[in-house]
Design a protein around this motif. Structure first.
Motif: not given
Length: 274
Positions: A167, A151, A124
């Motif tokens: 994100l 994710v 990440t």
């Protein structure tokens, strides 16, 4: 595969390699699966590719077979002899840099593709680094990255969903992002506890009049207190509440209800004053 290249399992056994939990390693052996991952960006023949954490070189083999010029960054020196063998079989195609990918300079100038089965513990952070900065388009032409499925879902999430957050906005405001394929945990050695997925991101146009730094600050504040109304979570960002008013965005909404373009509009308003 060149005749001189032994099966990856044999290479790992011969070099006494095992996946390091501390380094977030999980090895892939399925050649067909690896070739499919290497094909996601399109033709790589003669293209520059940056690979992070190649380990013993499973995905590296697929990239080299596809004709790529690969720069691989590996911090586990146990894997370097196996990668050196690959460099001998594919002369002139593979350059290996020993070090931490979050710190070392890969030395590539664009355009280059990033293709990597990223170590889970740094994935990440690396992605946010590639997505950040005011310079756009970036030097990279595409990102093809393996993440935990959770994710990956956060990267492509739409507003209003539980996975939607910073994100998603940082990935989508000036990129096209999609999940290219899902990978079952059983494909890895050792199998991780979770499913994985390969995401593909390609740069889109830079939204006019928006500072990346301002957008990052707004999203950090908004999602730092995501259960609170915007009038509360953004009150510490100078000018943010006035921007909401001028844009007609209800300050009683919560961060996860705002679309990417609405966050971009807020950042554009604030960028006028910077």
């Amino acid at each position: 595969m060149p005749a001189a290249l032994p099966p990856l399992r044999d290479v790992i056994t011969r070099h006494g390699l095992s996946a390091s939990k501390a380094l977030g390693q999980n090895f892939l052996f399925d050649e067909q699966l690896l070739d499919r991952i290497a094909a996601i960006p399109g033709s790589l023949d003669g293209q520059q590719v940056l690979e992070i954490g190649p380990g013993p070189g499973g995905l590296t083999r697929a990239l080299l077979r596809a004709g790529a010029q690969v720069t691989a960054i590996e911090m586990d020196r146990r894997c370097l002899p196996a990668l050196a063998e690959l460099a001998d079989v594919f002369p002139g195609q593979l350059r290996v840099i020993e070090g931490d990918a979050t710190r070392v300079d890969h030395g590539l100038t664009g355009p280059f593709h990033v293709v990597a089965n990223l170590p889970y513990n740094v994935g990440t952070a690396l992605l946010v680094g590639w997505l950040g900065g005011q310079d756009w388009p970036p030097q990279w032409a595409s990102l093809t990255l393996m993440f935990q499925l959770e994710v990956a879902q956060r990267i492509v999430a739409e507003s209003g969903s539980d996975a939607y957050g910073r994100l998603a906005i940082l990935s989508q405001w000036r990129c096209q992002a999609r999940i290219a394929m899902k990978v079952h945990r059983s494909a890895f050695t050792p199998p991780p506890k979770v499913m994985s997925a390969v995401i593909h991101l390609s740069p889109a146009a830079m939204p006019h009049g928006v500072s990346a730094r301002v957008l990052e600050r707004v999203t950090e504040a908004a999602f730092g207190q995501r259960r609170k109304m915007l009038r509360q979570s953004l009150k510490g960002v100078p000018g943010a509440l006035a921007a909401l008013e001028s844009l007609g965005i209800d300050p009683q909404r919560r961060a996860e209800t705002l679309r990417v373009d609405e966050f971009v509009a807020i950042a554009r308003e604030l960028s006028k004053a910077t």
